[in-house]
Design an enzyme around this catalytic site. Structure first.
Site, PDB file in Angstrom:
ATOM      1  N   GLU A  85       0.671  -1.373   0.043  1.00 25.44           N
ATOM      2  CA  GLU A  85      -0.294   0.228   0.104  1.00 25.44           C
ATOM      3  C   GLU A  85       0.668   0.539   0.105  1.00 25.44           C
ATOM      4  O   GLU A  85       1.283   1.534   0.531  1.00 25.44           O
ATOM      5  CB  GLU A  85      -1.294   0.500   1.076  1.00 25.44           C
ATOM      6  CG  GLU A  85      -1.759  -1.356   1.323  1.00 25.44           C
ATOM      7  CD  GLU A  85      -3.041  -1.125   0.222  1.00 25.44           C
ATOM      8  OE1 GLU A  85      -3.452  -0.248  -0.079  1.00 25.44           O
ATOM      9  OE2 GLU A  85      -4.144  -1.965   0.350  1.00 25.44           O
ATOM     10  N   CYS A 148      -7.424  -2.218   8.309  1.00 23.26           N
ATOM     11  CA  CYS A 148      -6.031  -2.246   8.073  1.00 23.26           C
ATOM     12  C   CYS A 148      -5.650  -1.324   7.662  1.00 23.26           C
ATOM     13  O   CYS A 148      -4.523  -0.230   8.422  1.00 23.26           O
ATOM     14  CB  CYS A 148      -5.958  -3.314   6.960  1.00 23.26           C
ATOM     15  SG  CYS A 148      -6.147  -4.755   6.811  1.00 23.26           S
ATOM     16  N   HIS A 174      -1.065  -5.448   1.442  1.00 26.95           N
ATOM     17  CA  HIS A 174      -2.697  -6.309   1.239  1.00 26.95           C
ATOM     18  C   HIS A 174      -2.183  -8.395   0.322  1.00 26.95           C
ATOM     19  O   HIS A 174      -1.889  -8.464  -0.561  1.00 26.95           O
ATOM     20  CB  HIS A 174      -3.706  -5.991   0.858  1.00 26.95           C
ATOM     21  CG  HIS A 174      -5.092  -4.965   2.367  1.00 26.95           C
ATOM     22  ND1 HIS A 174      -4.710  -4.024   2.057  1.00 26.95           N
ATOM     23  CD2 HIS A 174      -5.268  -5.722   3.127  1.00 26.95           C
ATOM     24  CE1 HIS A 174      -5.527  -3.612   2.886  1.00 26.95           C
ATOM     25  NE2 HIS A 174      -5.492  -4.642   3.447  1.00 26.95           N
TER      26      HIS A 174
HETATM   27  N1  PCA Z   1      -8.201  -7.683   6.297  1.00 26.27           N
HETATM   28  C1  PCA Z   1      -8.754  -5.695   6.713  1.00 26.27           C
HETATM   29  C2  PCA Z   1      -9.231  -6.295   8.412  1.00 26.27           C
HETATM   30  C3  PCA Z   1      -8.408  -7.284   9.116  1.00 26.27           C
HETATM   31  C4  PCA Z   1      -8.079  -7.976   7.280  1.00 26.27           C
HETATM   32  O1  PCA Z   1      -7.019  -8.938   7.250  1.00 26.27           O
HETATM   33  C5  PCA Z   1      -8.452  -4.720   6.423  1.00 26.27           C
HETATM   34  O2  PCA Z   1      -8.270  -5.050   4.436  1.00 26.27           O
HETATM   35  O3  PCA Z   1      -8.549  -3.801   6.607  1.00 26.27           O
END
Ligand code: PCA
Length: 210
Positions: A85, A148, A174
């Site tokens: 990100e 996240c 991610h």
């Molecule tokens: N993904 C979520 C929260 C926990 C996770 O593994 C997110 O993208 O916010």
């Protein structure tokens, strides 16, 4: 001269939204089991999917472990590949609750905070290195507005404000669903645990070259 080893703190999340597994923590666990200590020290922790607890627990670990790099990993179900990100935004909003039963209807994370904070990880190099292993990867320009993004925002903000820790480089990656998670979700992309683990290993490898 003795080679300086790096100290990495990596976090995965517990399962959420009716899933029984979260690929972020599964892949990090596997990565740490096979980690070559010559690449530095790797500590992996699992965080609850909570707006309030996740940053608090992580900051406690940062203070204890004093890492050089902090890498938070989470599941983003619709993603095609591994996506570091670029930015965390000062906003939380989601229709699903967090682990504490809280629903963020749409509010700032920090009332007087910056609108956005950029990652301090070398994400372009990470993407290149992941793709070298034939695993799909790209930079993402939105970490969403769920837990996240809040974790990334709070921790980058904390590092910025705490001069003693300001050398730490931090950011979010991610990862997509595991193939076993999409058996009843036709059309959604996924990767195997092996691919996600390899992808994260390739991303972490870049840190040793900095
Ligand atoms: N993904 C979520 C929260 C926990 C996770 O593994 C997110 O993208 O916010």
């Amino acid at each position: 001269m003795e080679k300086q080893t790096i100290n990495i703190l990596a976090t995965g999340f517990m399962p959420f939204n009716n899933e029984t597994i979260n690929p972020s923590y599964e892949a990090l666990k596997r990565l740490s089991q096979n980690w070559d200590p010559n690449k530095g020290k790797l500590t992996v922790i699992e965080l609850p999917v909570s707006y309030e607890k996740a940053p608090r627990i992580l900051i406690e670990h940062i203070q204890k472990l004093r890492p050089d790099y902090v890498i938070f990993v989470g599941q983003a179900g619709s993603r095609q590949g591994i996506t570091p990100e670029k930015i965390a935004v000062n906003w939380k909003e989601a229709t699903i609750k967090d682990s504490e039963g809280y629903t963020a209807a749409g509010e700032k994370i920090r009332a007087d905070g910056e609108d956005g904070l950029f990652t301090t990880l070398p994400i372009k190099e990470m993407v290149q290195n992941i793709k070298k292993r034939k695993i799909p990867a790209s930079v993402s320009y939105s970490a969403g507005t769920y837990v996240c993004n809040t974790l990334m925002y709070c921790v980058l903000d904390w590092i910025r404000q705490n001069k003693e820790f300001s050398n730490i480089q931090a950011g979010f990656i991610h990862v997509p669903y595991l193939t076993e998670q999409i058996l009843d979700k036709p059309g959604l992309p996924s990767l195997s645990l092996e691919q996600i683990t390899q992808g994260l290993e390739a991303a972490f490898e870049v840190l040793n070259r900095q």
